[in-house]
Every structure is written in C-alpha cells, then in structure tokens.
Motif scaffolding. Structure first.
Motif, PDB file in Angstrom:
ATOM      1  N   LEU A  71       0.901  -1.400   0.005  1.00 29.93           N
ATOM      2  CA  LEU A  71       0.282   0.243  -0.072  1.00 29.93           C
ATOM      3  C   LEU A  71       0.829   1.214   0.094  1.00 29.93           C
ATOM      4  O   LEU A  71       0.539   2.221  -0.089  1.00 29.93           O
ATOM      5  N   ARG A  72       2.034   1.068   0.469  1.00 29.70           N
ATOM      6  CA  ARG A  72       2.585   2.340   0.867  1.00 29.70           C
ATOM      7  C   ARG A  72       3.510   2.729  -0.661  1.00 29.70           C
ATOM      8  O   ARG A  72       3.526   3.772  -1.208  1.00 29.70           O
ATOM      9  N   GLY A  82       2.267   1.810  -3.700  1.00 30.30           N
ATOM     10  CA  GLY A  82       1.338   1.682  -3.962  1.00 30.30           C
ATOM     11  C   GLY A  82       0.981   2.824  -3.935  1.00 30.30           C
ATOM     12  O   GLY A  82       0.447   3.498  -5.064  1.00 30.30           O
ATOM     13  N   ALA A  83       0.326   3.893  -2.951  1.00 31.48           N
ATOM     14  CA  ALA A  83       0.373   5.654  -2.214  1.00 31.48           C
ATOM     15  C   ALA A  83       1.439   6.674  -2.594  1.00 31.48           C
ATOM     16  O   ALA A  83       1.021   7.366  -3.802  1.00 31.48           O
ATOM     17  N   LEU A  84       3.300   6.282  -3.087  1.00 31.98           N
ATOM     18  CA  LEU A  84       4.213   6.607  -3.608  1.00 31.98           C
ATOM     19  C   LEU A  84       3.349   6.726  -5.168  1.00 31.98           C
ATOM     20  O   LEU A  84       4.260   7.128  -5.709  1.00 31.98           O
ATOM     21  N   LEU A 107       1.322   6.367  -7.146  1.00 30.71           N
ATOM     22  CA  LEU A 107      -0.381   7.185  -7.787  1.00 30.71           C
ATOM     23  C   LEU A 107       0.920   8.509  -7.536  1.00 30.71           C
ATOM     24  O   LEU A 107       0.282   9.235  -8.326  1.00 30.71           O
ATOM     25  N   THR A 108       1.332   8.888  -5.820  1.00 33.63           N
ATOM     26  CA  THR A 108       1.445  10.457  -6.080  1.00 33.63           C
ATOM     27  C   THR A 108       2.482  10.981  -7.054  1.00 33.63           C
ATOM     28  O   THR A 108       2.610  11.936  -7.557  1.00 33.63           O
TER      29      THR A 108
END
Length: 411
Positions: A192-193, A195-197, A199-200
């Motif tokens: 998730l971390r 993925g969030a990175l 995505l950002t």
C-alpha cells in the motif's frame, strides 16, 4: 484388557518417550508411537483429537483404521462424539458398545465412523498440560466390552506422555501461522505504501503533462485569439465574416481542452474493471441510440476477469464495444446480452442480440469485423461470428486461455 506386569508397561512407556524425540508433526507422532501404544492398550483404531487455541474447533489424527474424522477440516467441538471429554465435563469415557451408546450419538454428532468401522469398545481420556485440556486420546476395537478401568489408567499414562509434545507442536504451528500472517500484513502495508508512492508520482507526472499541454497548445491558441480580437477592437466595424474564423478557433480550443480533460480522467476499466466498463458502455450506447433496447451483462467467472492482464482486458473491451456498435447500428435488436463465463480452463465472452444481423461469419467482413478479428488474434483468442444459439440474431464469441502474458496495449 491385558494383564501386564509393571516392568513391561514401563518398558513400553520408555519406548514411547524415545519415539517421541525429534518428531515435529502430529501425524508423524501418531504413526511413530502407535505400535508401542498397542502393546499397552490393544486397539483396531486410535486417534488423538487436538483442540484449536480458540477452544471451539478440534482436529483428529489417526492410526490403524482410517476414518472421516481425520479427513475433515477442523470441526466444531459441539459436534464431536467425545465433546464431554474435550470440554472437561467427564474425566473419561468408557463404553462396551459405542454403536448403541447414546453418549456418542446425539443431535449434530459426527459419529457415523463408529458404525462404519464397527467400533464397539471405546476408551477416551483427556490430554492435559498445566491442568488445561488440549485434546483427547481415543482407543477403539471391534470386540465389545474389551476395555476396563485398568485400561483407563494406562491410557491416562500414555496421554500424559503425549500431551507435552502435542502442546509444543501446536504452539509452534500457531507461532508459524502468526509469523506468516504478520509477514503478509507487513507485505500488504508495504504494498500500500509503495502503491501510494507510485500513485503520487503518477499524479505529479500527469499534472506536469497537463500543464505542458495547456501551455504549449491551449494557452498559445488563446493568446493568438486575444491578439486577433484586440486588432478587431480597433476596427470601426466588425463583420460576421471577420468573426467567423474567431469562432472556428474558439471551437477548436474547446475541442482540444476536451481532449486534455478526457486523457486526464482515469477510465472506468482502470477504476472498476472489465465488467463495469462493459456495463457502462452498453448503457451509454443504448441511451444514445434512442432505441428501445433491453440489455444485460452477466459475469460467471468468479473473479477470473479481474485477474486479466491490462492489455487483454482492453482488447476484450474494444471487441465487445465493436460488437455492440454493430448490433445497434445494423441489427435493430430489442435485446443485447453480454455473458462472461469460464469452461475447461478458458474464458468465454459472448455478445448476442436478437436482431436481424447476418447471423453467420463471412470470408471478408467489414472493417469492424476485421478489427475484432485482429484484436482477438493479438491476445491469442479465437473469434467466431455466427447465429445466436438462443434464437434470432447474431452472436460474437471470444474464447481465450487463462493466464495470458502481457501484450502491447491496443488503443
């Protein structure tokens, strides 16, 4: 059952202790000590029931005759024929004819193996560690009235030898499961971390792309228009002929802006998957047509379509879109149906209508059919255009094997 001197029993107890050393798995323990236990308590069937840590479920490990007790997954204690021993309600169970003993046969009891294996005599004692019952040792034989209270005492001694090993292995397995679950949870959190990175980073890259498009294209066009309007404002008369190219330029700017906006929007396919994308497209196409057409989308793949590679999903969507377009434009249908299913390791996608289409595949076909065939070939799918098997109309069928590798995305 048998009158044995204390020295002989002690010899067998020591044999059990030696055999237990080094065993790290429940079934291995049972098989290793079964012969020694048979010298102490002769039996046709023996099993050890171990309670799960939640005290709600138990699982059996057998030697001798095999039964359904050991083949089932962890079962509720409430359905165990020996629940009274496992719960501590009684100190032991001793029966001369378990086939007719009501203590083993109650509503919801899983006692069918008793009859199937013809187990008349049964002896059950709890296995305890630190005063807590962790399971039960059970011995059974075909002969009726085979066990006595002396056998109960011997069984307790055997259970006392086995209990610490089963307790330790149960604890080790639970620790292993906990470690695996923790590792999986950490992996999900890290995923998730990351993925969030990602995505950002993707959003920042998209923001920069939009900024460049607006600067290089739209802003430049608007700047030219502003200068042109400024020149027109100095004129004493502004004719329609002078305004007409300005209007065309503004319309072009609006069209370019729509393109930038559309590229920035994530597609339904990316957000919600293939099935939702098909449903959305079908609904929009039918509404835009203004025709009275019923439609449906059925997904019977139990999640298989969600695991498709992105390029494969895109190609499938494009083929379905073309099939739907053909049906609406040429077939005058009252019903369009899309069905996704799985059979024999293959994914099937069927787009059928009840219209007046050709109903059979021609050697050439139009450009749309040619495009569908090409897209199908690029993802190793078999394409077939034929009559609707449900009646009038046409059916487009795609058949492709599961687990396709990545292929270049079709536009």
């Amino acid at each position: 059952m048998l009158d044995k001197p204390s020295s002989t029993l002690f010899h067998h107890y020591m044999g059990i202790s030696r055999l237990l050393a080094g065993q790290l798995e429940f079934n291995a323990i049972i098989q290793a000590v079964a012969t020694e236990i048979s010298h102490i308590i002769p039996h046709d069937h023996m099993d050890v029931c171990i309670k799960q840590l939640d005290d709600k479920y138990h699982i059996a490990y057998e030697s001798g005759l095999a039964s359904a007790w050991s083949r089932q997954p962890p079962a509720l204690l409430t359905g165990s024929p020996i629940r009274s021993v496992l719960s501590g309600e009684v100190d032991y169970l001793l029966s001369g004819d378990a086939c007719a003993d009501p203590r083993f046969h109650f509503d919801g009891a899983f006692s069918s193996p008793i009859h199937e294996l013809d187990l008349h005599s049964r002896l059950h004692v709890p296995m305890k560690v630190h005063g807590d019952i962790i399971g039960a040792l059970s011995c059974s034989c075909h002969q009726s009235n085979a066990y006595t209270t002396e056998d109960v005492a011997n069984a307790r001694a055997v259970a006392d030898l086995l209990a610490p090993y089963f307790y330790a292995i149960r604890a080790a397995e639970q620790a292993k499961r906990s470690a695996i679950e923790e590792a999986q949870a950490n992996a999900r959190e890290e995923g998730l971390r990351l993925g969030a990175l990602q995505l950002t980073e993707a959003l920042e890259a998209e923001r920069q792309r939009i900024g460049m498009d607006l600067h290089d294209q739209t802003l430049a066009d608007l700047t030219r228009l502003v200068r042109r309007i400024e020149r027109m404002s100095r004129s004493t008369e502004v004719s329609g002929e002078m305004l007409e190219p300005v209007m065309r330029s503004l319309q072009q700017c609006m069209q370019d802006l729509r393109g930038i906006i559309e590229e920035a929007k994530p597609s339904i396919l990316q957000l919600f998957g293939l099935v939702q994308a098909i449903e959305t497209y079908l609904d929009r196409s039918v509404r835009d047509s203004g025709l009275a057409i019923d439609w449906s989308v059925s997904d019977m793949t139990t999640g298989l379509v969600d695991a498709l590679d992105k390029s494969v999903a895109v190609s499938l969507l494009r083929i379905v879109q073309e099939a739907v377009n053909n049906a609406i434009r040429h077939a005058q249908p009252t019903m369009i149906e899309v069905v996704l299913s799985e059979a024999h390791g293959e994914l099937l996608v069927m787009v059928s209508d009840d219209g007046c289409g050709c109903g059979e595949e021609t050697s050439g076909g139009g450009l749309g059919i040619g495009n569908m065939k090409t897209r199908a070939r690029l993802i190793s799918a078999r394409f077939h255009l034929g009559p609707n098997p449900q009646g009038a109309g046409t059916c487009v069928t795609l058949t492709l094997p599961t687990g396709l590798s990545d292929k270049p995305e079709e536009a």
